[in-house]
Each structure stands twice: as C-alpha cells, then as structure tokens.
Design a protein around this motif. Structure first.
Motif, short mmCIF file in Angstrom:
data_model
loop_
_atom_site.label_atom_id
_atom_site.label_comp_id
_atom_site.label_asym_id
_atom_site.label_seq_id
_atom_site.Cartn_x
_atom_site.Cartn_y
_atom_site.Cartn_z
N CYS A 67 -18.02 -51.84 -97.35
CA CYS A 67 -18.40 -51.63 -95.94
C CYS A 67 -19.21 -50.34 -95.78
N GLN A 68 -20.09 -50.12 -96.70
CA GLN A 68 -20.99 -48.97 -96.65
C GLN A 68 -22.39 -49.45 -97.03
N PHE A 69 -23.35 -48.60 -96.77
CA PHE A 69 -24.68 -48.85 -97.33
C PHE A 69 -25.25 -47.52 -97.79
N ALA A 70 -26.05 -47.60 -98.83
CA ALA A 70 -26.71 -46.41 -99.35
C ALA A 70 -28.06 -46.30 -98.65
N VAL A 71 -28.30 -45.16 -98.04
CA VAL A 71 -29.57 -44.92 -97.35
C VAL A 71 -30.71 -45.02 -98.36
N GLY A 72 -31.72 -45.79 -97.99
CA GLY A 72 -32.87 -45.96 -98.87
C GLY A 72 -33.81 -44.77 -98.81
N ASP A 73 -34.79 -44.80 -99.69
CA ASP A 73 -35.81 -43.75 -99.71
C ASP A 73 -36.96 -44.23 -98.81
N TYR A 74 -37.03 -43.67 -97.62
CA TYR A 74 -38.03 -44.08 -96.65
C TYR A 74 -39.23 -43.13 -96.60
N ASN A 75 -39.28 -42.11 -97.47
CA ASN A 75 -40.37 -41.13 -97.43
C ASN A 75 -41.74 -41.79 -97.52
N GLY A 76 -41.87 -42.79 -98.38
CA GLY A 76 -43.17 -43.44 -98.56
C GLY A 76 -43.53 -44.40 -97.44
N SER A 77 -42.61 -44.65 -96.53
CA SER A 77 -42.88 -45.61 -95.45
C SER A 77 -43.57 -44.96 -94.25
N ALA A 78 -43.60 -43.63 -94.20
CA ALA A 78 -44.20 -42.92 -93.06
C ALA A 78 -45.72 -42.86 -93.22
N VAL A 79 -46.39 -42.94 -92.08
CA VAL A 79 -47.84 -42.76 -92.06
C VAL A 79 -48.09 -41.33 -91.59
N THR A 80 -48.79 -40.55 -92.42
CA THR A 80 -49.00 -39.14 -92.11
C THR A 80 -50.50 -38.82 -92.04
N GLY A 81 -50.77 -37.72 -91.41
CA GLY A 81 -52.15 -37.24 -91.35
C GLY A 81 -52.16 -35.75 -91.04
N ASP A 82 -53.27 -35.11 -91.38
CA ASP A 82 -53.39 -33.67 -91.12
C ASP A 82 -54.85 -33.33 -90.86
N ASN A 83 -55.09 -32.40 -89.96
CA ASN A 83 -56.45 -32.03 -89.60
C ASN A 83 -57.19 -31.33 -90.74
N CYS A 84 -56.46 -30.72 -91.65
CA CYS A 84 -57.11 -30.00 -92.75
C CYS A 84 -57.05 -30.75 -94.07
N SER A 85 -56.61 -32.00 -94.05
CA SER A 85 -56.55 -32.86 -95.23
C SER A 85 -55.77 -32.24 -96.37
N THR A 86 -54.75 -31.46 -96.05
CA THR A 86 -53.92 -30.89 -97.11
C THR A 86 -52.93 -31.94 -97.56
N VAL A 87 -52.26 -31.63 -98.65
CA VAL A 87 -51.22 -32.53 -99.14
C VAL A 87 -50.00 -32.37 -98.24
N ILE A 88 -49.53 -33.47 -97.73
CA ILE A 88 -48.38 -33.45 -96.83
C ILE A 88 -47.14 -33.86 -97.61
N THR A 89 -46.10 -33.06 -97.47
CA THR A 89 -44.81 -33.37 -98.09
C THR A 89 -43.89 -33.95 -97.02
N VAL A 90 -43.25 -35.09 -97.36
CA VAL A 90 -42.33 -35.72 -96.41
C VAL A 90 -40.92 -35.59 -96.96
N THR A 91 -40.01 -35.13 -96.12
CA THR A 91 -38.59 -35.06 -96.49
C THR A 91 -37.81 -35.95 -95.53
N GLN A 92 -36.64 -36.33 -96.00
CA GLN A 92 -35.82 -37.28 -95.26
C GLN A 92 -34.42 -36.73 -95.05
N SER A 93 -33.86 -37.02 -93.86
CA SER A 93 -32.47 -36.65 -93.57
C SER A 93 -31.81 -37.82 -92.85
N PRO A 94 -30.66 -38.29 -93.35
CA PRO A 94 -30.01 -37.91 -94.60
C PRO A 94 -30.82 -38.40 -95.80
N VAL A 95 -30.60 -37.75 -96.92
CA VAL A 95 -31.38 -38.03 -98.12
C VAL A 95 -31.05 -39.42 -98.66
N ALA A 96 -31.98 -39.98 -99.38
CA ALA A 96 -31.79 -41.29 -100.01
C ALA A 96 -30.56 -41.25 -100.91
#
Length: 180
Positions: A20-49
């Motif tokens: 009766c539990q589930f393990a949280v998946g890794d959803y970091n790659g599911s987000a769509v991100t963007g930045d005005n300076c085209s830098t590398v964006i790091t995505v973190t997740q809470s709670p962690v996978a």
C-alpha cells in the motif's frame, strides 16, 4: 536576473504496491524548461525519486539557471489501490439436519480470514443468506471487498446429514390367548 521558466506535467495516477505504498518516480525529465540566457537549467524534485509514500503526494519541480534564479511548478500524484484482498474460507462444515429434516444456514462471514495490502477493513458477504433452509449439500461462497473496488472469494461446502435416531412408539403390553 530573470528566473527560468518551468512547466510541470498534469496530475498523475499511480498504483499502490503490495504494501500500500508507491515509490515516487523521477519526474525531472518531464518538465519543460526555458531560460532567457540559454544557460543549462538544473531541475530538482521534492520529494526525491524513490521516496515511498502511502497517499496523495504533491511533487514540486524546481528549475535553477545557475545564476541564483529559480522557478517552481507542482503537480499531484494520486495512488490507487488495485490489489485484491485475500480471503481464506473455513473448512467444509458437516452439520446435522434438524427435526424437520432441514438445516438453517448460518452467517459464515465471520469465519473467514481476510487481509488487505492497505490494511483497510475488509467486508465479507456470503452468497447464500443466513437463515436459508437447505436439505442437501450447499456450496457457500464468501466474497471479500476492500472498499476500493477490489474483490476476492473462496468457497466451502455445508454438508447436512441426518444424525437423529428415529423414534418408535410401541403398543402397550399385549395379552394373548394360547391356542389349543
């Protein structure tokens, strides 16, 4: 000084495991991100996978552009219980017919042993109602329901037999005459 943009996926439905539990998946790659300076964006997740949770959980994804600018989005993960409960029936029941040569079925639901992965109270019903009069063997099926749409069943026989001695009414003493 401009925060990156981040867009989360829609709310998700997941399935509980056998505990009766589930393990949280890794959803970091599911987000769509963007930045005005085209830098590398790091995505973190809470709670962690990999975190085990036992109920609805809000997942927060945070985008960091490496320049001290962050943005977050959230979505909800809702678990569902899709695991059937377990049920064990009593052994076959050998019973005696009553005076009318019939047997009134009992409520056997309390004799079942049940378990559920989510530790909910399992409701047990039987297919032949208590109080039904039978004259022959009846196969009783007990059905366990966990309240989440999951069911299990088991069956056993109720074997009535005639164990009542017959009665005999003798006439009173008889006086007879000898013949010649």
């Amino acid at each position: 000084n401009t925060a990156p943009s981040i867009t989360c996926i829609d709310d998700q439905l997941v399935v509980f495991d056998e505990n009766c539990q589930f393990a949280v998946g890794d959803y970091n790659g599911s987000a769509v991100t963007g930045d005005n300076c085209s830098t590398v964006i790091t995505v973190t997740q809470s709670p962690v996978a990999g975190t085990f949770v036992s109920g609805t959980e809000t997942i927060t994804l945070t985008a960091d552009d490496g320049n001290g600018n962050t943005a977050s989005c959230s979505f909800v993960v809702t678990p569902a219980d899709e695991t059937d409960p377990t049920i064990a029936c009593p052994t076959d029941q050998d019973v005696s017919l009553g005076q009318d040569c019939g047997y009134m079925l009992l409520d056997y639901s309390g004799m079942a042993t049940t378990d559920d992965n989510c530790s909910v109270t399992v409701a047990v019903t039987q297919d032949f109602p208590a109080g039904l009069i039978t004259f022959d063997t009846v196969t009783v099926t007990l059905i366990a329901a966990d309240g989440n749409g999951n069911f299990a069943s088991c069956s056993f026989d109720v074997n009535p037999s005639d164990n009542t001695d017959p009665t005999v009414i003798c006439p009173g003493d008889q006086d007879v005459d000898f013949d010649t």
